[in-house]
Design a protein around this motif. Structure first.
Motif, short mmCIF file in Angstrom:
data_model
loop_
_atom_site.label_atom_id
_atom_site.label_comp_id
_atom_site.label_asym_id
_atom_site.label_seq_id
_atom_site.Cartn_x
_atom_site.Cartn_y
_atom_site.Cartn_z
N TRP A 53 2.83 -69.74 -80.39
CA TRP A 53 3.48 -68.49 -80.79
C TRP A 53 2.47 -67.53 -81.40
CZ3 TRP A 53 7.15 -68.68 -77.74
CH2 TRP A 53 7.96 -69.80 -77.58
N GLU A 54 2.69 -67.14 -82.65
CA GLU A 54 1.85 -66.08 -83.24
C GLU A 54 0.54 -66.61 -83.80
OE1 GLU A 54 2.83 -68.28 -86.61
OE2 GLU A 54 4.08 -67.82 -84.88
N TRP A 55 0.40 -67.94 -83.90
CA TRP A 55 -0.73 -68.55 -84.61
C TRP A 55 -1.80 -69.04 -83.64
CZ3 TRP A 55 -2.89 -73.41 -84.39
CH2 TRP A 55 -3.78 -73.76 -85.42
N SER A 56 -3.04 -68.91 -84.07
CA SER A 56 -4.14 -69.55 -83.35
C SER A 56 -5.17 -70.03 -84.35
CB SER A 56 -4.79 -68.58 -82.34
OG SER A 56 -5.37 -67.49 -83.02
N GLY A 57 -5.84 -71.11 -84.00
CA GLY A 57 -6.84 -71.68 -84.89
C GLY A 57 -7.42 -72.94 -84.27
N SER A 58 -8.08 -73.74 -85.08
CA SER A 58 -8.65 -74.99 -84.59
C SER A 58 -7.72 -76.15 -84.95
CB SER A 58 -10.04 -75.23 -85.18
OG SER A 58 -9.97 -75.44 -86.57
N ALA A 59 -7.88 -77.26 -84.23
CA ALA A 59 -7.08 -78.45 -84.47
C ALA A 59 -7.92 -79.67 -84.14
CB ALA A 59 -5.81 -78.42 -83.62
N PHE A 60 -7.49 -80.81 -84.62
CA PHE A 60 -8.14 -82.06 -84.22
C PHE A 60 -7.82 -82.34 -82.76
CE2 PHE A 60 -7.50 -82.95 -88.85
CZ PHE A 60 -8.85 -83.02 -89.20
N ASP A 61 -8.80 -82.85 -82.03
CA ASP A 61 -8.61 -83.22 -80.63
C ASP A 61 -8.47 -84.74 -80.54
OD1 ASP A 61 -9.04 -83.90 -77.88
OD2 ASP A 61 -9.98 -81.95 -77.57
N GLU A 62 -7.38 -85.20 -79.94
CA GLU A 62 -7.12 -86.64 -79.89
C GLU A 62 -7.87 -87.37 -78.78
OE1 GLU A 62 -5.99 -88.29 -82.14
OE2 GLU A 62 -4.47 -87.20 -83.28
N GLY A 63 -8.77 -86.69 -78.10
CA GLY A 63 -9.69 -87.39 -77.21
C GLY A 63 -9.31 -87.42 -75.75
N ASP A 64 -10.22 -87.98 -74.95
CA ASP A 64 -10.11 -87.94 -73.49
C ASP A 64 -9.00 -88.83 -72.96
OD1 ASP A 64 -12.15 -86.11 -73.40
OD2 ASP A 64 -13.72 -87.58 -72.94
N GLU A 65 -8.75 -89.98 -73.58
CA GLU A 65 -7.71 -90.87 -73.09
C GLU A 65 -6.34 -90.21 -73.19
OE1 GLU A 65 -5.82 -95.36 -73.79
OE2 GLU A 65 -7.44 -94.63 -75.10
N ALA A 66 -6.07 -89.60 -74.34
CA ALA A 66 -4.80 -88.88 -74.51
C ALA A 66 -4.74 -87.68 -73.57
CB ALA A 66 -4.64 -88.43 -75.96
N SER A 67 -5.86 -87.01 -73.38
CA SER A 67 -5.91 -85.87 -72.48
C SER A 67 -5.57 -86.28 -71.05
CB SER A 67 -7.30 -85.23 -72.52
OG SER A 67 -7.42 -84.21 -71.55
#
Length: 309
Positions: free
Chosen positions: A112-126
């Motif tokens: 929605w209106e927000w943007s920023g950084s976040a933790f990435d749960e990695g390639d397996e989850a991706s």
């Protein structure tokens, strides 16, 4: 303030949705955090540009089941290296995501209106979500240390959420669901509306006018009637959309019907009350609500025209 004596309703179900737009977890008790119930909408599935996927465009997310450790909803519990979030979906192998926060980060995450950084749960989850949705995807986790997502100050100044749509809590009454189902050809379950708190024992749509309530020793304020998107039309067991219940809600729960004195377009429908909890802003343990807790109504709006929407 003297303790009110009249019980207006009681808590009959509590739901937490760890991954936005995926299936919720029904729990007996839930601790509060500064952003809502602990674990609620802490994770998000995003596309290759970091933009949020939701059931609005990816209804298959409705079939993704999420499981947390039994102790995850105990007051003060903290994960260790053997603590996992377990994710399941039709035709997919089981995915285990460590609850200890990852080191990798993803930039330009947006919802929605927000943007920023976040933790990435990695390639397996991706890979798991990419295979399931059939398009590039990643699973990210909100980073409370570096990021803040504020609630709209026009409705509730000083509050924040993680990846929830707008507000920390959504409360719905069983009476409202029953009243709606009485008008539908095929009744629907409460999971269509994805509330955090389900209460029973009050008249249908009483929650519309709840300006201030108390559960345990916690004070909740109703800050905005919940306008509904297309997700309630998606069958949460099959991920197949329909026109109901929105078509029926338009007949008696539209802004035009509920708030005729307001300058409205008549297309928005409402079901449930968005809430904040002032006690969630202060530090300290023991902030928990439990199924069976009585609900006391301390203040009400004088009319629907007086309630924010």
């Amino acid at each position: 303030m003297a303790e009110p004596t009249r019980v207006a309703a009681k808590v009959t179900s509590i739901f937490v949705y760890p991954i936005k737009s995926c299936r919720g977890i029904s729990v007996y008790q839930a601790p509060l955090s500064s952003t809502g119930f602990r674990w609620d909408r802490q994770w998000l599935v995003v596309n290759s540009n970091g933009r949020a996927y939701t059931q609005r465009v990816e209804p298959k997310l409705a079939l993704v089941e999420v499981e947390l450790p039994n102790n995850a909803f105990s007051d003060g519990w903290e994960p260790n290296k053997s603590s996992y979030m377990v994710i399941r979906a039709p035709g997919m192998c089981l995915l285990k995501v460590p609850l200890c926060k990852p080191a990798a980060t993803a930039d330009s995450v947006s919802v929605w209106e927000w943007s920023g950084s976040a933790f990435d749960e990695g390639d397996e989850a991706s890979k798991w979500f990419s295979d399931y949705l059939g398009k590039p995807s990643r699973l990210v986790r909100f980073n409370e240390v570096s990021e803040i997502r504020n609630v709209d100050p026009n409705y509730a100044s000083g509050y924040k959420v993680m990846f929830a749509d707008k507000y920390p809590f959504l409360l719905v009454s069983q009476g409202s669901l029953v009243a709606l189902n009485n008008l539908l050809k095929e009744p629907i379950p409460i999971n269509r509306f994805r509330p955090n708190i389900l209460v029973d024992g009050c008249e249908p749509f009483s929650e519309d006018l709840w300006k201030e309530i108390r559960i345990q020793k916690l004070t909740f304020n109703g800050v905005k009637l919940c306008s509904r998107c297309k997700i309630p039309t998606i069958n949460q067991e099959t991920a197949i959309p329909n026109s109901e219940p929105t078509e029926t809600l338009k007949k008696f729960r539209s802004d035009k019907v509920l708030r005729p004195s307001k300058k409205t377009q008549g297309t928005t429908v409402y079901f449930g009350q968005n809430m904040v909890c002032s006690d969630s802003l202060t530090r300290g343990k023991g902030k928990m609500i439990t199924v069976g807790d009585p609900v006391y109504v301390l203040k009400i709006f004088s009319s629907l025209a007086d309630a924010a929407a």
